[in-house]
Design an enzyme around this catalytic site. Structure first.
Site: not given
Ligand code: IMP
Length: 200
Positions: A8, A12, A70, A154-155, A181-182
């Site tokens: 990644t 964050g 993801d 993010g959110y 979740h992570r």
């Molecule tokens: P990707 O996994 O790179 O496709 O991106 C996941 C997207 O979901 C992030 O850019 C955030 O917008 C959102 N997201 C995933 N995990 C979190 C989190 O722990 N907090 C807030 N937003 C999240």
């Protein structure tokens, strides 16, 4: 010492994953250390497919075990959106949050239940075949009426996990990293990594 690439460039995610792994005998690097690796198109139709796509691509380029996450936000009254498109819902976090709040408002639905989903995948380059470890984590909660708090990414400012009266942003990384979740996906994949590499 075992070296793992976190697949990644999201600061964050990187901070949360590094914090969880800090007591293990592993050296962590990330895509920030490999600027030559091109942007990976998320062509999958599920979080798990996209996590595998990222981990396998990065492992192929680096010849190192690569750990990909993801993740995204699924909102009940938006039929699970933005889901796997969470990062593509706008150009900036502010734009994405505004779009989510507007979409919920337009449904005129008072129900604001949502969940965060995280699929983790570690691809280990190994002859003659790669080895793959996987896990998944969920965090249930609701979407607030407006953004609150400064921490996280993010959110986080609009997500209030069940059992708390504060958003992820207000709770801060330390608490988020116990319940998110992570965190749950990492708690499930870490024992697999420890067993596979026989880490002490
Ligand atoms: P990707 O996994 O790179 O496709 O991106 C996941 C997207 O979901 C992030 O850019 C955030 O917008 C959102 N997201 C995933 N995990 C979190 C989190 O722990 N907090 C807030 N937003 C999240």
């Amino acid at each position: 010492m075992l070296k793992i690439v976190i697949a990644t460039r999201n600061a964050g995610k990187l901070k949360e994953i590094s914090e969880k792994l800090k007591d293990y005998p592993v050296v962590l690097v990330s895509l920030l250390d490999y600027p030559q690796i091109p942007e990976i198109e998320e062509k999958g139709t599920t979080f798990s497919e996209n996590a595998f796509l990222k981990a396998s691509t990065v492992s192929h380029y680096t010849n190192l075990p690569a750990l990909a996450d993801d993740s995204g936000l699924e909102i009940d009254c938006l039929d699970g959106k933005p889901g796997i498109y969470s990062s593509r819902w706008g150009k900036t976090d502010e734009e994405r949050i505004e779009k989510v709040l507007k979409a919920i408002q337009e449904t005129r639905n008072k129900e604001r239940k949502a969940r965060f989903v995280c699929a983790m995948c570690l691809v280990i380059p190994k002859y003659p075949e790669n080895r793959t470890l996987t896990s998944e984590g969920f965090c249930y909660g609701k979407i607030t009426n407006f953004p609150q708090g400064d921490a996280g990414f993010g959110y986080d400012p609009i997500f209030m996990p069940d059992g708390y009266n504060l958003t992820f942003s207000q709770l801060g990384v330390e608490i988020k990293n116990k319940i998110s979740h992570r965190a749950k996906a990492l708690d499930e994949i870490l024992p697999q990594i420890i067993a596979y590499f026989q880490l002490k």
